[in-house]
Design a protein around this motif. Structure first.
Motif, PDB file in Angstrom:
ATOM      1  N   THR A 107      44.902  15.473   6.945  1.00 42.64           N
ATOM      2  CA  THR A 107      45.406  16.238   8.048  1.00 42.64           C
ATOM      3  C   THR A 107      47.258  16.582   8.050  1.00 42.64           C
ATOM      4  O   THR A 107      47.673  15.835   7.618  1.00 42.64           O
ATOM      5  CB  THR A 107      45.307  15.547   9.297  1.00 42.64           C
ATOM      6  OG1 THR A 107      43.829  15.227   9.661  1.00 42.64           O
ATOM      7  CG2 THR A 107      45.511  16.366  10.546  1.00 42.64           C
ATOM      8  N   LEU A 108      47.419  17.749   8.345  1.00 47.22           N
ATOM      9  CA  LEU A 108      48.591  18.332   8.311  1.00 47.22           C
ATOM     10  C   LEU A 108      49.079  18.302   9.753  1.00 47.22           C
ATOM     11  O   LEU A 108      48.168  18.703  10.739  1.00 47.22           O
ATOM     12  CB  LEU A 108      49.079  19.535   7.948  1.00 47.22           C
ATOM     13  CG  LEU A 108      48.650  19.574   6.250  1.00 47.22           C
ATOM     14  CD1 LEU A 108      49.126  21.013   5.754  1.00 47.22           C
ATOM     15  CD2 LEU A 108      49.989  18.957   5.552  1.00 47.22           C
ATOM     16  N   ILE A 109      50.270  17.891  10.093  1.00 49.37           N
ATOM     17  CA  ILE A 109      50.697  17.824  11.659  1.00 49.37           C
ATOM     18  C   ILE A 109      51.813  18.590  11.421  1.00 49.37           C
ATOM     19  O   ILE A 109      52.959  18.379  11.087  1.00 49.37           O
ATOM     20  CB  ILE A 109      50.838  16.432  12.245  1.00 49.37           C
ATOM     21  CG1 ILE A 109      49.711  15.710  12.093  1.00 49.37           C
ATOM     22  CG2 ILE A 109      51.515  16.654  13.425  1.00 49.37           C
ATOM     23  CD1 ILE A 109      49.833  14.165  12.392  1.00 49.37           C
ATOM     24  N   ALA A 110      51.817  19.815  12.200  1.00 49.42           N
ATOM     25  CA  ALA A 110      53.135  20.710  12.390  1.00 49.42           C
ATOM     26  C   ALA A 110      53.640  20.621  13.685  1.00 49.42           C
ATOM     27  O   ALA A 110      52.806  20.859  14.507  1.00 49.42           O
ATOM     28  CB  ALA A 110      52.485  22.200  11.944  1.00 49.42           C
ATOM     29  N   SER A 111      54.832  20.093  13.647  1.00 58.48           N
ATOM     30  CA  SER A 111      55.301  20.153  15.335  1.00 58.48           C
ATOM     31  C   SER A 111      56.430  21.154  15.242  1.00 58.48           C
ATOM     32  O   SER A 111      57.573  21.262  14.235  1.00 58.48           O
ATOM     33  CB  SER A 111      56.213  18.713  15.376  1.00 58.48           C
ATOM     34  OG  SER A 111      55.026  17.731  15.423  1.00 58.48           O
TER      35      SER A 111
ATOM     36  N   VAL B 267      52.789  22.056  19.933  1.00 59.13           N
ATOM     37  CA  VAL B 267      53.799  23.169  20.887  1.00 59.13           C
ATOM     38  C   VAL B 267      54.386  22.306  21.902  1.00 59.13           C
ATOM     39  O   VAL B 267      54.865  23.289  22.674  1.00 59.13           O
ATOM     40  CB  VAL B 267      52.940  24.360  20.942  1.00 59.13           C
ATOM     41  CG1 VAL B 267      52.596  25.115  19.664  1.00 59.13           C
ATOM     42  CG2 VAL B 267      51.653  24.197  21.811  1.00 59.13           C
ATOM     43  N   ALA B 268      54.264  21.111  22.039  1.00 64.16           N
ATOM     44  CA  ALA B 268      54.784  20.300  23.217  1.00 64.16           C
ATOM     45  C   ALA B 268      56.226  20.761  23.564  1.00 64.16           C
ATOM     46  O   ALA B 268      56.555  20.577  24.746  1.00 64.16           O
ATOM     47  CB  ALA B 268      54.689  19.028  23.233  1.00 64.16           C
TER      48      ALA B 268
ATOM     49  N   VAL C  54      47.889  21.237  20.193  1.00 67.37           N
ATOM     50  CA  VAL C  54      48.164  20.296  21.035  1.00 67.37           C
ATOM     51  C   VAL C  54      49.415  20.698  21.881  1.00 67.37           C
ATOM     52  O   VAL C  54      50.375  21.216  21.282  1.00 67.37           O
ATOM     53  CB  VAL C  54      48.068  18.851  20.502  1.00 67.37           C
ATOM     54  CG1 VAL C  54      46.572  18.625  19.787  1.00 67.37           C
ATOM     55  CG2 VAL C  54      49.273  18.722  19.744  1.00 67.37           C
ATOM     56  N   GLY C  55      49.541  19.973  22.984  1.00 71.17           N
ATOM     57  CA  GLY C  55      50.783  19.819  23.814  1.00 71.17           C
ATOM     58  C   GLY C  55      51.127  21.225  24.470  1.00 71.17           C
ATOM     59  O   GLY C  55      52.290  21.271  24.949  1.00 71.17           O
ATOM     60  N   ILE C  56      50.265  21.895  24.971  1.00 72.08           N
ATOM     61  CA  ILE C  56      50.533  22.955  25.548  1.00 72.08           C
ATOM     62  C   ILE C  56      51.236  22.822  27.151  1.00 72.08           C
ATOM     63  O   ILE C  56      50.292  22.099  27.844  1.00 72.08           O
ATOM     64  CB  ILE C  56      49.348  24.120  25.727  1.00 72.08           C
ATOM     65  CG1 ILE C  56      49.007  24.939  24.434  1.00 72.08           C
ATOM     66  CG2 ILE C  56      49.873  25.153  26.844  1.00 72.08           C
ATOM     67  CD1 ILE C  56      48.161  25.496  24.298  1.00 72.08           C
TER      68      ILE C  56
END
Length: 137
Positions: free
Chosen positions: A16-20, A53-54, A84-86
């Protein structure tokens, strides 16, 4: 992207790639992020992508479109994308303006996003073979 602080970080956790996204991105930065992320999906043979995108207090129509495009490109490369994180105010504004993430799955936070990816992977994974020989029929 430039010599300053990172606007986006992309990390790998297993397949899994996690892009913040750390700050609001202008249109050219969004396009660069899109290309970088899709390239890394292939490079790491990723099966899942989480875009966090929090940190954003605004998601405009171009950003929403870009998230949908990223998810479709990832799907074509064999990876499921979850946003995630809207933030509540962002969700409210997006609905009021008739914007959305289309059919891109969303989750409250990173933990729920990882759980959603794990659940989506189950039908194609070992659970099918583990129920085949359980003698229940």
């Amino acid at each position: 992207m430039n010599g300053g602080p990172a606007l986006v970080s992309i990390m790998r956790q297993g397949s899994t790639l996690i892009a913040s996204v750390h700050t609001a991105l202008d249109d050219s930065e969004l396009v660069r992020f899109e290309h970088d992320l899709v390239d890394q999906i292939g490079e790491h043979r990723s099966r899942g992508v989480i875009i966090d995108v929090a940190a954003l207090d605004v998601i405009d129509s171009f950003a929403a479109l870009t998230l949908r495009r990223i998810a479709e490109m990832a799907r074509l490369r064999g990876a499921l994308t979850v946003v995630v994180g809207i933030q509540p105010a962002v969700a409210f504004t997006m609905v009021q303006l008739g914007m959305g993430t289309g059919n891109v799955p969303t989750a409250l936070d990173l933990e729920e996003g990882l759980q959603l990816l794990a659940e989506q992977a189950l039908p194609a994974g070992p659970s099918r073979s583990s129920t085949a020989g359980d003698g229940s029929r």
